[in-house]
Structure formats: C-alpha cells, structure tokens
Design an enzyme around this catalytic site. Sequence first.
Site, short mmCIF file in Angstrom:
data_model
loop_
_atom_site.label_atom_id
_atom_site.label_comp_id
_atom_site.label_asym_id
_atom_site.label_seq_id
_atom_site.Cartn_x
_atom_site.Cartn_y
_atom_site.Cartn_z
N ASP A 1 36.14 18.77 24.63
CA ASP A 1 37.57 19.06 24.73
C ASP A 1 38.10 19.06 23.30
OD1 ASP A 1 40.30 18.87 24.80
OD2 ASP A 1 40.38 17.30 26.32
N HIS B 1 41.76 12.67 27.86
CA HIS B 1 43.02 13.18 28.42
C HIS B 1 42.78 13.45 29.92
CE1 HIS B 1 45.99 16.44 29.20
NE2 HIS B 1 46.65 16.00 28.15
N GLN C 1 42.75 18.56 20.69
CA GLN C 1 43.31 17.92 19.50
C GLN C 1 42.43 18.14 18.28
OE1 GLN C 1 46.25 16.60 19.28
NE2 GLN C 1 46.69 16.69 21.45
N CYS D 1 49.25 11.41 28.92
CA CYS D 1 48.21 11.97 29.81
C CYS D 1 46.88 11.24 29.62
CB CYS D 1 48.03 13.48 29.58
SG CYS D 1 49.46 14.42 29.99
N LYS E 1 48.16 24.52 20.15
CA LYS E 1 48.00 23.35 19.25
C LYS E 1 47.41 23.78 17.92
CE LYS E 1 47.36 20.27 23.17
NZ LYS E 1 48.41 19.29 23.40
N1 PMP Z 1 42.92 17.55 26.11
C1 PMP Z 1 43.57 16.93 25.14
C2 PMP Z 1 42.85 15.95 24.27
C3 PMP Z 1 44.92 17.22 24.92
O1 PMP Z 1 45.59 16.60 23.95
C4 PMP Z 1 45.55 18.18 25.75
C5 PMP Z 1 47.03 18.52 25.55
N2 PMP Z 1 47.87 17.43 25.48
C6 PMP Z 1 44.81 18.80 26.74
C7 PMP Z 1 43.49 18.47 26.90
C8 PMP Z 1 45.42 19.82 27.65
O2 PMP Z 1 45.83 20.93 26.92
P1 PMP Z 1 46.77 22.03 27.62
O3 PMP Z 1 47.94 21.28 28.17
O4 PMP Z 1 47.15 22.93 26.49
O5 PMP Z 1 45.96 22.69 28.66
#
Ligand code: PMP
Length: 409
Positions: A202, A121, A205, A366, A228
Amino acid sequence: MSDFNAAAFRQHFPFFTEQPEWIYLDNAATTHKPAAVLDAVGLFYRQQNSNVHRGTHLLSETATNLYEDARTCVQKYLNAAESAEIIFTSGTTAALNQIAYGLMHSVLKAGDRVVISALEHHANIVSWQLHCQRFGVILDVIPLQGDAASGYQLDLNAYNKLLSLNPKVVSLTQVSNALGCILPLENMLLAAKACGAITVVDGAQGIAWQVPDMQTLAADFYCFSAHKLYGPTGLGVLYGKREWLEKLTPLLGGGEMIEHVSFARSRFNQLPARLEAGTPSIAAALGLAAAIRFISTFDAEQIKSYKRLLLKTFHDGIQHIPGINLLSAQQNNAGIVTLNVQGEHPADLALLLNEQRIAVRAGQHCAMPLFELLAVPGAVRFAFAPYNQLTEVEQCLNALTQAVEILAL
Ligand code: PMP
C-alpha cells in the site's frame, strides 16, 4: 540546511496564492495540485473531451492516446516492465479491494494465511476481512514494538514467526498514515518472497516519499492514489506483475473489460483492459501524468531532506510546549507528526487550529486497530509537504502554544 527551494516549489500551486490565509498541514489526507495538473485536466475538458477506446472519431483517438500515454508515464515512474502492468482504478482503496477480491476468488484457499501489519490503514485491513470468513482465510497481524520516544516499529521477530507459517500473501503499507514511520519494506518483502508469499504494498503514503523501483522492490503489487502525489482525486494506480494481474478475478464487470459477451458467459479482455471495467477517469489520468512530470523535475533526495528539516523544526519547537504527548517519532519518519494535548480531545485542538486557518486532521486516521493498541482514543496529525514553509512551522508552533493555553483554562 536544505538546498531545496521550497518557496519556488510553492509558487507552482495556485491554491496558496488564491487562499493565502491557509496553513495546510493535512497533506497525508490529500495534497494540493500544481498548475500543470490543473491545466492538463482543464485542457482535456476544454479541447480533448471524449471517451477512450471506443470512438471511431479523431477526438476519441486523441483521448485514447493521451490516456495510454498517461499509463506509460506511470509505468516509467515505477519502472514497471510494461504499461499493461499499470491498471487505473479509482484510488488505493479500490486497488487493494481488487487485489484482495481477485486473489480470494482465484489463488487463495481455506486455511491459507494473509499477513498484514498493525500499522495498516483500514483499506488494507477491511478489504481482506470482507472475504476471510467466507473463504476460510486467516488474517495475521504483525504486532508493534517500541514506544513513542524511540518510535513504534513492527516486531520483526514476530513477523518471522508468521512467515514460518507460510502465508500466501503479505500485504504491507510503505509508510504509516497515522505515525509517519517508514517500514523496512525491502527486507520484509524479500523475506516474504523467500517463503513463497505474494507481496502487496500500500503505497498511498509512501509514493510521495520514495518512488519504488519495481525491478528491485520485491513487490508483486503496489498501489497508490493520484491525489496524494499532487494529482487529481478519483484516480489510483494498481501496479501488478503480469503473472499476478492475470490471476486476479476482476472485481468489476462491464464494458471494456471483455473480449466477448454472450448471455451464457463472457470472455475477458487482455490486460490492462481486463481490470478496467467502464469509463475510466480519463482527465484524472492525464492529471496524474502531469503531476508525475512536474514532480520529476525536482530532486527527490532534496525534497526528502527538506521534509526532514520541517519535521525537525516542528519537533524541536514542540519540546518547549508543555503537556504535548507525541505518538510519532522524529527518526525514520516520512513527514507526519501525531500528537495529543494531555487530557484533551484531539478534535478540540484541531478546531482551535482551524480558527487560525491551520488545516490538520484529528481522529483515528482510518487506523482504529492501531489506536486501540496505542490505547489512545485518537490524535491530531500534522502532515508536511514540500510546499510548506519553515515560517508556517513557526506559525503552527505559536498557534499550538496558544491552543494549549486555551485548552488548559
Ligand atoms: N492506505 C493508506 C496508508 C492511506 O493513507 C490511504 C488514504 N488515507 C489509503 C490507503 C486510502 O487511499 P484512498 O482514500 O485514496 O483510496
């Protein structure tokens, strides 16, 4: 079949009784919140509202105790060695930025290498890139192999070659937010540790799929977002092993994170305060603790196999719809299906589904560099959670069939 009672699980979520027309399949973006979480947040603001760590009055003492209890709750959930290893941030993005900033300003030197993967991401790409040029640090990317049918995976031979360059940091996602694939983290992290790298995960997910055990997973850092995991927005967790948290240069300076301040210089506080400048999201932390207590009353393996059933039902149904190009694979998937209708823009499909009150996400999720590698401009993502019902999957398949027909007109 699954032993998991999805209908009973769903009843804990007021959204579905208050907004019954919605089929919500945007769970990778954020999950809904059970009543226990809404109650904990509401109770705080109605009866306990106060700032933490600073008042001499009983309300502040109560708020501080609740906030620190929430930290302990997260510590136990992750099986961290001590609660000071749990830092509350505003989300995974903030946590990854703190790690990247903190390591760049303390441990890393010009010529050092950081390894990430093609499945990351933006939060685990840009947070490093922000500093790479200035500090002369090299960002290496583990490439993809495979295809949509058998499932894209990371090229582990290429990973081993990158490890032979002795990277200082290996930072990987647990689960791809764009394709749903689960990384073979255990072995990848062990290999990274064998080369002396600092390991970062990270878990944005991954947390809702497999809760990590920090005593067995070879991760020095692990991050996730409360929202999440059925918790509130605005709160994330940065777990770190004490020795590495202590090395991080704080990204934010301000109240709470200091022990002594003069106009000449400041001395930082002990962990966890050292990395929590300013007033934290107190109510959200209580909400996360409520979410963890809630989800811990269910069997994680049953939830997994139920999600696999939702995935299989959806995949089986898709086979009968002409013109669907799948990007995600069914195997080794944490509950995300990404697809396109041949020759159509993903946003058009998502808009047609929205007309039937089916919430999905369209775009590059993203993960622009990944979509560049896949050579597609974007895709529609269907992300399942345990409150989704098999009947909803059927309704979604019908809506998808209709949408494909409309798009073909
Ligand atoms: N890493 C991953 C794999 C994600 O899916 C996300 C959220 N889409 C993020 C980081 C960022 O999370 P947040 O927007 O809650 O900071």
